[in-house]
Write an enzyme that holds these catalytic residues in place. Sequence first.
Site, PDB file in Angstrom:
ATOM      1  N   THR A 163      67.067  33.122  27.506  1.00  0.00           N
ATOM      2  CA  THR A 163      67.677  32.687  28.758  1.00  0.00           C
ATOM      3  C   THR A 163      68.681  33.745  29.215  1.00  0.00           C
ATOM      4  OG1 THR A 163      67.411  30.332  28.313  1.00  0.00           O
ATOM      5  CG2 THR A 163      69.093  30.942  29.915  1.00  0.00           C
ATOM      6  N   PHE A 206      71.897  34.683  31.397  1.00  0.00           N
ATOM      7  CA  PHE A 206      73.116  34.117  31.970  1.00  0.00           C
ATOM      8  C   PHE A 206      73.833  35.194  32.772  1.00  0.00           C
ATOM      9  CE2 PHE A 206      72.162  31.408  28.423  1.00  0.00           C
ATOM     10  CZ  PHE A 206      72.642  30.149  28.753  1.00  0.00           C
TER      11      PHE A 206
END
Length: 382
Positions: A278, A280
């Site tokens: 992921t 960020f």
Amino acid sequence: MNEQEFQEKLARERREIDRIDKQLLPLFLERMGCVERVGALKQQVGAPVRNAAREQEIIDRVSRQAGELGQSAAAFYRAIMAISRDREHVIIGGDSDLRRLERTADRELPSPVGRVVCQGVGGAYSHKAASRLVDDGDITFVPEFSQVFREVEKGALGVVPVENSAAGSVTAVYDLILQYRFYIVGAVDIRVEHCLAAAAPGPVTKVISHPQALAQCSELIAARGLEAQEYSNTAAAAQAVSERKEAGLAAICSEDAAKRYGLTIIERGVQNVRNNTTRFVAVYKKPVLPSGANKISLCFSLAHTTGSLHSVLRRFATHGLNLTKIESRPIPGRSFEYDFYLDFTGSIHDPDTLNLICALNAELPRFSFLGNYSELSTEEDC
């Protein structure tokens, strides 16, 4: 035709192409000289670089004259006109605000940075991302992504997920980025290793987690026939399971979150894709433009016309810039009109790249420069 005949004819045609190219290059340079003089004239009277009506007139004319190659001729002339506009922008030296920003913006975040805000609760993947991005901040948590951005408006630094390698974009966050248009001042890729964890003994029948985590673990959920319920955050789901102690209820969360909230880990590595990451980003109200930054983000809207997006994207290729992300989101209150979000590799401190950004800012509606920053890789790659 044998191989020798083929090679001879091919060489003959290539020599002809070379001859034509020798004629084209001086004409191109001559045309660019005219473009520079036009730019100087426009600078004197404050005229805009782009004249869309004249460009369309030229495109229509060459399309007719080129016959069956009309579309190809139009594409060729669109490329020439885009290069010409970029050169005019350089001559005029437009967008003093962006050039001033490049010169005067801080090159690093303040130290200490102060309050860092993430969505969720302690132990979430955003917690790990914030810890990697900022090592001297006071990390606090709020329930919703929208609250992160409201806290940034008050001076905090926000850390939010924007994209997962398996489940795709976090559209709610992109909507907020486009709404608030704060500066992106950092990014980090966090390896996602989900586990299935419960507080009560016995078989699991229901699982709760963030929608992205549920999507990332869809194969396990389907194979076990589990009821899946969306929750605000993976770590918040772990906290809820810990507090409720409901039979058959489990959370999909990180191992850190499971341990933090005293859950029993039933199975590790339950995500569909092993290499699951992921991304960020850190958002801040003030620009920070490090000298070694290597990624740029910006956004804009476009007229709903044929080839408008292609025309813009081609200019990045012309300048040798690699696009790494493009996201389109509907503009609230406007039917079938979209904002586009772009990431590409580069530095605003490079004059050629700065010239392109200034040119796009002058030409495109709803344009915002969103930042130039460095992106940290996953922990395993550090």
